[in-house]
Design an enzyme around this catalytic site. Structure first.
Site, PDB file in Angstrom:
ATOM      1  CG  HIS A 157      42.523  44.565  45.468  1.00 24.03           C
ATOM      2  ND1 HIS A 157      42.910  45.608  44.658  1.00 24.03           N
ATOM      3  CD2 HIS A 157      43.499  44.448  46.404  1.00 24.03           C
ATOM      4  CE1 HIS A 157      44.082  46.084  45.072  1.00 24.03           C
ATOM      5  NE2 HIS A 157      44.457  45.395  46.129  1.00 24.03           N
ATOM      6  CG  ASP A 365      34.161  42.945  39.305  1.00 27.27           C
ATOM      7  OD1 ASP A 365      35.109  42.576  40.017  1.00 27.27           O
ATOM      8  OD2 ASP A 365      34.199  42.903  38.064  1.00 27.27           O
TER       9      ASP A 365
END
Length: 461
Positions: A157, A365
């Protein structure tokens, strides 16, 4: 259809109802488990002084929720230590914050082995196993060593770092070798995948073939990109329904027709929060017409409060926001509202919907689902503008956002001004393009694409 076994650091609540606070990922995984039947396995969130006990089990319908506790030693070494003080900062390109310790590495190995040992008795030969995130990079290798032959998939992730960054990790080879025991590796973006492939070619001496085939460490597997989405339709509905809610009405009343810029981030040094506040300060300095007319609402729930770097970032952020308010605030207007607390997803959906600008500026991110949720929450008639960091995975999909470099505070301020003054037609066109992307590539599509790819591929060999 084979059972699905999901392994994640934290396990969704063992209940069939859907609380408003539950995220789209948890909902998607629960839906997959309900469809196929299976097990959701992970850490309970409890830290005990004593040694391990057997997993706690809860049956809800055709899903078994199985959790195990950590003792204090392993919490310190595995979770607080190697996972969050080594892998997390390094994978987010913060070598200056990464701690390299053989003690915490041993703890990480120990807990991955323990999880594999506790998971194995729960498995059936025909199960499909889906492992999530950086906490369990060694799990497949441990399961294979124990004789498990099930199909094993892994999804990361967070970002996968470039070779020069990853090579700073003393045990990088052991981690990549262990990952190659999976049948399928999933990454958020093409850039993450390219960085992994670059490591395979240049550091591991492996091969990267067509259709994502990887040959390395004597194994054959596949690596592909699966950009994660949000539960777009559900979040959009929550945003619409919450418009008349008590919390949203209170917010709007307090704004007194001022424009709202919103940021929603977990308290973390990867989110670029201090630079974001400084960019807002530059907006007020350079474009003084915004003084008294714009409010910046930064919602930042606390995170990992027992890790020193997170304590430091909280103090620095509070001081910076306080300084800006002290400089610019008037008796009837405060420029920054900094809230160090959590809200339900339903309330956040309403806050997003009434915001003129969504400000999402992480330094790095994997995806950033807040950006996609901001888009999902907007009204088609009067949508807000998304200002988005180029270093968020979402920037590859959301071409209607104003893309910024979060290190360039003056540039971010300029884009904020552009967003605040953008004509309605331009806002609608940008939003329409982004909404189509988040509607098509939602979290259910992500889930099914990954599981179908895992089903089609053969077992790693």
């Amino acid at each position: 259809m084979s059972r699905l076994v999901v392994v994640s650091n934290r396990v969704g609540a063992a209940k069939s109802s859907r609380p408003a606070s539950e995220g789209g990922l948890a909902v998607a995984l629960r839906a997959a488990l309900q469809e196929r039947g299976g097990v959701w396995f992970g850490w309970s969130g409890k830290v005990l002084a004593s040694d391990y006990e057997t997993p706690s089990m809860a049956e809800v319908g055709n899903i078994t929720y199985a959790t195990i506790d950590l003792n204090q030693r392993d919490y310190d070494d595995y979770y607080k230590g190697f996972a969050n003080s080594t892998l997390w900062p390094l994978f987010h390109y913060r070598l200056d914050l990464a701690e390299f310790s053989r003690k915490t590495w041993a703890g990480y190995q120990r807990v991955n082995a323990h999880f594999a040992h506790r998971l194995q008795p729960l498995l059936r030969d025909t199960d499909t196993i889906w492992v999530h995130d950086y906490h369990f990079t060694l799990l497949a290798e441990n399961l294979r060593s124990a004789g498990c032959k099930q199909k094993l998939g892994f999804f990361l992730h967070i970002p996968w770092p470039a070779l020069p960054i990853l090579a700073a990790l003393p045990m990088h080879s052991e981690i990549v070798k262990a990952l190659c025991a999976f049948d399928l590796l999933g990454f958020q973006t093409d850039e993450d995948l390219w960085c992994f492939q670059d490591y395979i070619r240049r550091e591991a001496g492996g091969e990267v073939g067509k259709n994502g085939i990887i040959k390395a460490f004597g194994r054959v597997l596949r690596a592909k990109t699966f950009p994660i989405g949000v539960d777009t339709e559900v979040f959009a509905k929550m945003a619409t329904e919450s418009e008349g809610s008590k919390q949203v009405e209170r917010l709007q009343k307090s704004l007194n027709n001022r424009d709202l810029i919103i940021g929603v981030d977990r308290l973390d040094y990867s989110k670029g929060l201090i630079n974001r506040v400084e960019a807002f300060e530059h907006l007020l300095t350079t474009y003084p017409d915004n003084r008294g007319n714009v409010v910046f609402l930064q919602i930042t729930p606390p995170s990992r409060g027992d890790v020193s770097d997170y304590v430091d970032i909280r103090h620095e952020l509070e001081a910076t926001a306080g300084r800006v308010n002290g400089t610019f605030a008037e008796y009837d207007w405060g420029p920054i509202r900094y809230l160090n607390k959590s809200f339900s997803r339903r309330v956040l959906a309403g806050f997003h919907r009434v915001s003129k600008v969504g400000l999402v500026t992480p330094f790095r991110d994997g995806m950033n689902l807040v950006a996609k949720e901001f888009v999902a929450a907007q009204s088609s008639e009067d949508p807000g503008v998304l200002v988005l960091s180029r270093f968020a995975g979402a920037a590859r999909e959301l071409d209607g956002a104003l893309i910024v470099n979060p290190y360039d505070t003056e540039g971010v301020a300029e884009r904020l001004q552009e967003a605040l003054t953008m004509p309605l037609k331009a806002r609608q066109d940008r939003w329409q393009s982004m909404y189509q992307a988040v509607a098509v590539n939602d979290v259910t599509t992500w889930r099914e694409n990954f599981l179908q790819a895992l089903k089609r591929g053969g077992r790693a060999r």
